[in-house]
Design a protein around this motif. Structure first.
Motif, PDB file in Angstrom:
ATOM      1  N   UNK A  48     -54.193   7.024 -27.811  1.00  0.00           N
ATOM      2  CA  UNK A  48     -54.556   7.758 -28.977  1.00  0.00           C
ATOM      3  C   UNK A  48     -55.996   7.511 -29.424  1.00  0.00           C
ATOM      4  N   UNK A  49     -56.720   6.292 -29.146  1.00  0.00           N
ATOM      5  CA  UNK A  49     -58.005   6.239 -29.405  1.00  0.00           C
ATOM      6  C   UNK A  49     -59.157   7.325 -28.502  1.00  0.00           C
ATOM      7  N   UNK A  50     -58.618   7.113 -27.271  1.00  0.00           N
ATOM      8  CA  UNK A  50     -59.146   7.873 -26.223  1.00  0.00           C
ATOM      9  C   UNK A  50     -59.190   9.334 -26.576  1.00  0.00           C
ATOM     10  N   UNK A  51     -57.930   9.857 -27.133  1.00  0.00           N
ATOM     11  CA  UNK A  51     -57.630  11.337 -27.474  1.00  0.00           C
ATOM     12  C   UNK A  51     -58.731  11.646 -28.739  1.00  0.00           C
ATOM     13  N   UNK A  52     -58.603  10.843 -29.663  1.00  0.00           N
ATOM     14  CA  UNK A  52     -59.612  11.017 -30.847  1.00  0.00           C
ATOM     15  C   UNK A  52     -61.177  11.175 -30.175  1.00  0.00           C
ATOM     16  N   UNK A  53     -61.711  10.184 -29.405  1.00  0.00           N
ATOM     17  CA  UNK A  53     -62.867   9.958 -29.040  1.00  0.00           C
ATOM     18  C   UNK A  53     -62.960  11.380 -28.250  1.00  0.00           C
ATOM     19  N   UNK A  54     -62.478  11.848 -27.477  1.00  0.00           N
ATOM     20  CA  UNK A  54     -62.464  13.292 -26.686  1.00  0.00           C
ATOM     21  C   UNK A  54     -62.733  14.301 -27.678  1.00  0.00           C
ATOM     22  N   UNK A  56     -63.502  14.217 -30.967  1.00  0.00           N
ATOM     23  CA  UNK A  56     -64.998  14.300 -31.764  1.00  0.00           C
ATOM     24  C   UNK A  56     -66.247  14.729 -30.741  1.00  0.00           C
ATOM     25  N   UNK A  57     -66.053  14.304 -29.532  1.00  0.00           N
ATOM     26  CA  UNK A  57     -67.093  14.530 -28.546  1.00  0.00           C
ATOM     27  C   UNK A  57     -67.106  16.175 -28.278  1.00  0.00           C
ATOM     28  N   UNK A  58     -65.877  16.641 -28.244  1.00  0.00           N
ATOM     29  CA  UNK A  58     -65.733  18.192 -28.104  1.00  0.00           C
ATOM     30  C   UNK A  58     -66.256  18.915 -29.325  1.00  0.00           C
ATOM     31  N   UNK A  61     -70.040  18.765 -29.283  1.00  0.00           N
ATOM     32  CA  UNK A  61     -70.460  19.703 -28.319  1.00  0.00           C
ATOM     33  C   UNK A  61     -70.440  21.182 -28.810  1.00  0.00           C
ATOM     34  N   UNK A  62     -69.416  21.478 -29.672  1.00  0.00           N
ATOM     35  CA  UNK A  62     -69.189  22.864 -30.026  1.00  0.00           C
ATOM     36  C   UNK A  62     -69.834  23.258 -31.456  1.00  0.00           C
ATOM     37  N   UNK A  63     -70.610  21.964 -31.923  1.00  0.00           N
ATOM     38  CA  UNK A  63     -71.510  22.375 -32.880  1.00  0.00           C
ATOM     39  C   UNK A  63     -70.639  22.559 -34.394  1.00  0.00           C
ATOM     40  N   UNK A  64     -69.289  21.825 -34.174  1.00  0.00           N
ATOM     41  CA  UNK A  64     -68.363  21.817 -35.447  1.00  0.00           C
ATOM     42  C   UNK A  64     -68.864  20.543 -36.456  1.00  0.00           C
ATOM     43  N   UNK A  65     -69.697  19.673 -35.791  1.00  0.00           N
ATOM     44  CA  UNK A  65     -70.035  18.265 -36.636  1.00  0.00           C
ATOM     45  C   UNK A  65     -71.480  18.657 -36.682  1.00  0.00           C
ATOM     46  N   UNK A  66     -71.945  18.401 -38.028  1.00  0.00           N
ATOM     47  CA  UNK A  66     -73.472  18.356 -38.326  1.00  0.00           C
ATOM     48  C   UNK A  66     -73.721  16.985 -39.129  1.00  0.00           C
TER      49      UNK A  66
END
Length: 78
Positions: A48-54, A56-58, A61-66
């Motif tokens: 679950x940690x790995x899925x959450x990290x992926x 977040x990283x996606x 990369x998609x610009x959804x996090x500022x």
């Protein structure tokens, strides 16, 4: 003043009202959040940690996090 009731009358009364009572209980439970009662398996927690990290990283990369400040950011939900 006490009221006497026959046990069979009580059973009939309970059976008659049981269906409606169960409906009300189920309706109330639908609104409640299910609380986890057992601890997570270590492997499950790692996955679950790995899925959450992926995820977040996606999103980064998609610009959804500022990033607004060092500890303040905006996350655009879908």
């Amino acid at each position: 003043m006490t009221r006497k009731i026959d046990l069979s009358d009580l059973q009939r009364s309970i059976e008659k009202k049981k269906a409606e009572a169960e409906k009300q209980i189920l309706k109330a439970k639908e609104k409640e959040r299910v609380i986890r009662t057992r601890p997570r398996d270590p492997e499950e927690a790692k996955i679950l940690d790995e899925l959450s990290i992926l995820k977040w990283q996606r999103a980064v990369a998609d610009g959804k996090i500022r990033y607004i400040e060092k500890r303040k950011w905006y996350y655009e939900f879908d």
